[in-house]
Design an enzyme around this catalytic site. Sequence first.
Site, PDB file in Angstrom:
ATOM      1  N   GLY A  10      95.204  -8.564  58.103  1.00 34.60           N
ATOM      2  CA  GLY A  10      95.529  -7.149  58.113  1.00 34.60           C
ATOM      3  C   GLY A  10      96.962  -6.895  58.560  1.00 34.60           C
ATOM      4  O   GLY A  10      97.708  -7.830  58.870  1.00 34.60           O
ATOM      5  N   ALA A  59      88.786  -4.138  62.391  1.00 33.37           N
ATOM      6  CA  ALA A  59      88.111  -2.848  62.551  1.00 33.37           C
ATOM      7  C   ALA A  59      87.730  -2.297  61.186  1.00 33.37           C
ATOM      8  O   ALA A  59      88.281  -2.695  60.160  1.00 33.37           O
ATOM      9  CB  ALA A  59      89.013  -1.854  63.280  1.00 33.37           C
ATOM     10  N   THR A  61      88.395   0.712  59.173  1.00 34.39           N
ATOM     11  CA  THR A  61      89.443   1.730  59.265  1.00 34.39           C
ATOM     12  C   THR A  61      89.434   2.748  58.123  1.00 34.39           C
ATOM     13  O   THR A  61      90.342   3.579  58.045  1.00 34.39           O
ATOM     14  CB  THR A  61      90.829   1.064  59.317  1.00 34.39           C
ATOM     15  N   TYR A  98      92.490  -3.144  70.120  1.00 33.45           N
ATOM     16  CA  TYR A  98      93.248  -1.976  69.675  1.00 33.45           C
ATOM     17  C   TYR A  98      92.334  -0.783  69.442  1.00 33.45           C
ATOM     18  O   TYR A  98      91.312  -0.897  68.765  1.00 33.45           O
ATOM     19  CB  TYR A  98      94.027  -2.292  68.396  1.00 33.45           C
ATOM     20  N   ASP A 101      94.185   6.998  68.337  1.00 28.21           N
ATOM     21  CA  ASP A 101      94.314   8.398  68.727  1.00 28.21           C
ATOM     22  C   ASP A 101      93.092   9.214  68.313  1.00 28.21           C
ATOM     23  O   ASP A 101      92.856  10.301  68.848  1.00 28.21           O
ATOM     24  CB  ASP A 101      95.572   8.997  68.097  1.00 28.21           C
ATOM     25  N   TYR A 124      84.557   7.706  62.518  1.00 33.17           N
ATOM     26  CA  TYR A 124      85.511   6.641  62.859  1.00 33.17           C
ATOM     27  C   TYR A 124      85.901   6.720  64.325  1.00 33.17           C
ATOM     28  O   TYR A 124      85.843   5.724  65.055  1.00 33.17           O
ATOM     29  CB  TYR A 124      86.741   6.751  61.968  1.00 33.17           C
TER      30      TYR A 124
END
Length: 295
Positions: A10, A59, A61, A98, A101, A124
């Site tokens: 990624g 993740a 995403t 990680y 926001d 999410y």
Amino acid sequence: MRILVTGSDGQIGHELLKTLAPLGEVVGITRADGDLASPEVVDSLMERFRPGVVVNPAAYTAVDQAEGEETVARGLNAGLPEKLARWAEANGALLVHYSTDYVYAGNGEAPMPESEPTAPLSVYGKTKLAGDEAILAHSPSAVILRTSWVYGARGRNFMLTMLKLAAERNELKVVADQWGAPTPAWLIAQVTALVIRARLLGNDAIRGVYHLTCRKATSWCGLAREIIRLAGERGAPLKMGEQRVFPIPTSEYPAPAPRPKNSRLDVSRIEQALAIQLPDWKAALGVTLGDWHKD
């Protein structure tokens, strides 16, 4: 020291493989190594490699798609971090993870500190917050880096999308009432290396949640304009200039998942912990476009 990087194909993972190399033996794992949402697969990989440091950019995403795939999103965004946290704590390893926001509601206009109450608006965001909470519960020594608006010279991201569209179209309409700090993958990888180095040198005070973004903020429209302006200056074959990027409100660009209006994050805690000053978003964008243009 062996450092295991999940999702190494990624945006962030790609940069981590290069940036962490001076700190030890770096091993990257991808989907080809197995389904990381499977506890059995994770157990097998951890026992196979037995890393001293685990860095987890893997993740789910696809923000809008997650609205209809909560179980799948939760497997990667909450189940995987919990499994890694339990293994790290049981085996004396450091976990660096990680976050995003999107765990915040994004009210107001001020940069939010790490103490800002979490209130995710989307599936999410909710699944990412569940991952954060699992890590804090099961591995108190772990480090969680919350970032925003991640992009890079490779992969799929806003910068590359704008460059593609500007080469095909005569004008663009971009949301102008969501604000945040665009943050390149290379910067995230560099700060991660500093965090790991500090911990390896015995600075155990660096733990818990930190915000990691560029300084200052812009809207998506402002970011699009700056991308196109800089790319045009560097000779990119575009059909339009930045003056042909027009602002629109979020209401004119409906999406399944709601976005925070304010994604500004206060980065003073990570700067103080590492004795660094993070670059502003425009300077970092210039560096990233230079990397893209070399390709």
